[in-house]
Design a protein around this motif. Structure first.
Motif, PDB file in Angstrom:
ATOM      1  N   GLY A 164       7.424 -11.906 100.010  1.00 22.81           N
ATOM      2  CA  GLY A 164       7.234 -12.876  99.266  1.00 22.81           C
ATOM      3  C   GLY A 164       5.889 -13.591  99.317  1.00 22.81           C
ATOM      4  N   LEU A 165       5.628 -13.841 100.591  1.00 25.03           N
ATOM      5  CA  LEU A 165       4.277 -14.676 101.086  1.00 25.03           C
ATOM      6  C   LEU A 165       3.346 -13.864 100.601  1.00 25.03           C
ATOM      7  N   ILE A 166       3.183 -12.452 100.710  1.00 23.95           N
ATOM      8  CA  ILE A 166       2.151 -11.720 100.333  1.00 23.95           C
ATOM      9  C   ILE A 166       1.882 -11.958  98.702  1.00 23.95           C
ATOM     10  N   TYR A 167       2.972 -11.582  97.977  1.00 21.90           N
ATOM     11  CA  TYR A 167       3.041 -11.821  96.435  1.00 21.90           C
ATOM     12  C   TYR A 167       2.373 -13.045  96.143  1.00 21.90           C
ATOM     13  N   PHE A 168       2.973 -14.103  96.725  1.00 19.15           N
ATOM     14  CA  PHE A 168       2.486 -15.681  96.395  1.00 19.15           C
ATOM     15  C   PHE A 168       1.148 -15.874  96.712  1.00 19.15           C
ATOM     16  N   PHE A 169       0.738 -15.560  98.079  1.00 22.09           N
ATOM     17  CA  PHE A 169      -0.764 -16.060  98.783  1.00 22.09           C
ATOM     18  C   PHE A 169      -1.869 -15.191  98.349  1.00 22.09           C
ATOM     19  N   LEU A 170      -1.556 -13.912  98.300  1.00 23.49           N
ATOM     20  CA  LEU A 170      -2.508 -12.840  97.913  1.00 23.49           C
ATOM     21  C   LEU A 170      -3.544 -13.228  96.757  1.00 23.49           C
ATOM     22  N   PRO A 171      -2.924 -13.542  95.540  1.00 24.43           N
ATOM     23  CA  PRO A 171      -3.658 -14.063  94.713  1.00 24.43           C
ATOM     24  C   PRO A 171      -4.447 -15.150  94.849  1.00 24.43           C
ATOM     25  N   LEU A 172      -3.925 -16.106  95.530  1.00 21.97           N
ATOM     26  CA  LEU A 172      -4.637 -17.499  95.824  1.00 21.97           C
ATOM     27  C   LEU A 172      -5.818 -17.066  96.746  1.00 21.97           C
ATOM     28  N   ILE A 173      -5.654 -16.433  97.891  1.00 19.92           N
ATOM     29  CA  ILE A 173      -6.581 -16.055  98.676  1.00 19.92           C
ATOM     30  C   ILE A 173      -7.749 -15.140  97.992  1.00 19.92           C
ATOM     31  N   GLY A 174      -7.346 -14.383  96.970  1.00 18.83           N
ATOM     32  CA  GLY A 174      -8.421 -13.788  96.106  1.00 18.83           C
ATOM     33  C   GLY A 174      -9.031 -14.727  95.257  1.00 18.83           C
ATOM     34  N   THR A 175      -8.500 -15.830  94.748  1.00 18.53           N
ATOM     35  CA  THR A 175      -9.121 -16.810  94.023  1.00 18.53           C
ATOM     36  C   THR A 175     -10.136 -17.740  94.708  1.00 18.53           C
ATOM     37  N   LEU A 176      -9.581 -17.860  95.921  1.00 19.49           N
ATOM     38  CA  LEU A 176     -10.521 -18.859  96.963  1.00 19.49           C
ATOM     39  C   LEU A 176     -11.564 -18.200  97.294  1.00 19.49           C
ATOM     40  N   GLU A 177     -11.604 -16.878  97.505  1.00 21.83           N
ATOM     41  CA  GLU A 177     -12.649 -15.995  97.915  1.00 21.83           C
ATOM     42  C   GLU A 177     -13.477 -15.690  96.911  1.00 21.83           C
ATOM     43  N   PHE A 178     -13.023 -15.592  95.653  1.00 22.97           N
ATOM     44  CA  PHE A 178     -14.053 -15.544  94.319  1.00 22.97           C
ATOM     45  C   PHE A 178     -14.802 -16.781  94.283  1.00 22.97           C
TER      46      PHE A 178
ATOM     47  N   ALA B 181     -13.031 -20.785  79.972  1.00 19.35           N
ATOM     48  CA  ALA B 181     -13.544 -20.109  79.012  1.00 19.35           C
ATOM     49  C   ALA B 181     -15.048 -19.961  78.809  1.00 19.35           C
ATOM     50  N   ASN B 182     -16.011 -20.793  79.794  1.00 20.44           N
ATOM     51  CA  ASN B 182     -17.247 -20.624  79.554  1.00 20.44           C
ATOM     52  C   ASN B 182     -17.921 -20.593  80.887  1.00 20.44           C
ATOM     53  N   ARG B 183     -17.254 -20.707  82.142  1.00 18.08           N
ATOM     54  CA  ARG B 183     -18.034 -20.516  83.469  1.00 18.08           C
ATOM     55  C   ARG B 183     -17.327 -19.109  84.100  1.00 18.08           C
ATOM     56  N   ALA B 184     -17.935 -18.940  85.253  1.00 16.76           N
ATOM     57  CA  ALA B 184     -17.540 -17.704  86.030  1.00 16.76           C
ATOM     58  C   ALA B 184     -16.742 -18.108  87.262  1.00 16.76           C
ATOM     59  N   TYR B 185     -17.338 -18.755  88.202  1.00 22.20           N
ATOM     60  CA  TYR B 185     -16.975 -19.150  89.565  1.00 22.20           C
ATOM     61  C   TYR B 185     -16.201 -20.572  89.399  1.00 22.20           C
ATOM     62  N   GLU B 186     -16.893 -21.493  88.516  1.00 26.70           N
ATOM     63  CA  GLU B 186     -16.184 -22.959  88.702  1.00 26.70           C
ATOM     64  C   GLU B 186     -14.951 -22.749  88.258  1.00 26.70           C
ATOM     65  N   PRO B 187     -14.246 -22.086  87.311  1.00 29.80           N
ATOM     66  CA  PRO B 187     -12.934 -21.834  87.076  1.00 29.80           C
ATOM     67  C   PRO B 187     -12.014 -21.753  88.174  1.00 29.80           C
ATOM     68  N   ALA B 188     -12.372 -20.709  89.076  1.00 35.23           N
ATOM     69  CA  ALA B 188     -11.761 -20.349  90.176  1.00 35.23           C
ATOM     70  C   ALA B 188     -11.820 -21.595  91.112  1.00 35.23           C
ATOM     71  N   ALA B 189     -12.911 -22.183  91.380  1.00 35.95           N
ATOM     72  CA  ALA B 189     -12.952 -23.472  92.024  1.00 35.95           C
ATOM     73  C   ALA B 189     -11.801 -24.443  91.640  1.00 35.95           C
ATOM     74  N   LEU B 190     -11.815 -24.710  90.265  1.00 34.69           N
ATOM     75  CA  LEU B 190     -10.974 -25.764  89.590  1.00 34.69           C
ATOM     76  C   LEU B 190      -9.375 -25.298  90.036  1.00 34.69           C
ATOM     77  N   ALA B 191      -9.154 -23.973  89.796  1.00 39.19           N
ATOM     78  CA  ALA B 191      -7.654 -23.350  90.184  1.00 39.19           C
ATOM     79  C   ALA B 191      -7.594 -23.894  91.745  1.00 39.19           C
ATOM     80  N   VAL B 192      -8.201 -23.727  92.398  1.00 39.72           N
ATOM     81  CA  VAL B 192      -8.185 -24.045  93.748  1.00 39.72           C
ATOM     82  C   VAL B 192      -7.671 -25.507  94.150  1.00 39.72           C
TER      83      VAL B 192
END
Length: 262
Positions: free
Chosen positions: A15-29, A224-235
């Protein structure tokens, strides 16, 4: 026979891997805006954007107003149902659950249909009217969470005894609500308030279709218009939501030490 403890730990780890792995990937990106090294450039760009500050401030103000409206509506209603109308409790609970089963897009199209410029109450004809309409829409979406939180708080106190004691001392209805009931359910109200805040900050459908400068449509626009900023906003949005959840846990702990007046 109880299952081996190893399976419980494996289920928790999955459960922790399923939940946190996408978040870690978003943070890293979000840290890869500068080629070849990690940096906080995406966060710096987002936080320096005037539109980010404007939309976030708008949503925060609207969230505070929504919480105020929710408290004014929900606390007296839940109190009166528990004290005088217990038979109506299933009906009220059913009504408060409707926002969970009715899609927000249905609600907002109903608002546009009923409150357009050609109606008796043309709220969508002005910015202020549309803001009021959006605020009540947010109050509708948060109704299930606010009502459940307040109702749970009322279960923990003896509403009838407190009301009778206050009335015997000559207190009126407003005094009873403001100085007796509300202080005793304050922790529950704060829990509902933090949930409402998280809902308002991330809501998209109502704000987009009513064309208001809220934070949710801004997230979609940047995505819809940026690459890295959406990931930062998601975090950032995730951090805000979890901060609200952490505050709920923090204020809930005080309930264990709360004493009820006798």
């Amino acid at each position: 026979m109880k299952p081996p403890r190893i399976w419980a730990w494996l289920a928790l780890a999955f459960g922790l891997i399923y939940f946190f792995l996408p978040l870690i990937g978003t943070l890293e990106f979000s840290l890869r805006m500068r080629r070849g090294e990690y940096s906080f450039d995406a966060y710096r760009v987002v936080l320096a954007d005037p539109q980010f500050r404007a939309t976030f401030s708008y949503s925060v103000i609207l969230a505070c107003l929504t919480i105020l409206v929710g408290v004014i509506i929900v606390v007296p209603t839940a109190y009166w149902v528990r004290l005088r109308l217990p038979r109506w409790r299933p009906v009220v609970e059913f009504i408060t659950l409707l926002p969970l089963v009715i899609p927000p897009i249905v609600i907002v199209f109903g608002y546009i249909r009923l409150y357009n410029t050609s109606s008796i109450l043309p709220l969508t004809g002005t910015a202020m009217g549309t803001n009021v309409l959006l605020m009540f829409g947010y109050a509708t979406l948060s109704l299930p969470y606010m009502y459940r939180a307040v109702d749970t708080g009322l279960r923990a106190i003896d509403v009838a005894t407190l009301t009778e004691a206050a009335e015997s001392l000559g207190a009126g209805w407003i005094t009873i609500m403001a100085r007796v009931i509300l202080p005793n359910v304050l922790v529950a109200v704060l829990s509902g308030a933090f949930l409402t805040f998280a809902i308002v900050i991330g809501e998209f459908v109502l704000a987009a279709l009513l064309n208001r400068p809220a934070f949710g449509p801004y997230l979609q626009l940047i995505g819809a218009n940026r690459a890295y900023e959406p990931a930062a906003l998601a975090v950032i949005a995730f951090a805000i939501t979890w901060a609200c959840m952490g505050l709920i846990q923090l204020v809930t702990r005080f309930q264990k030490f709360k004493t009820v007046p006798r």
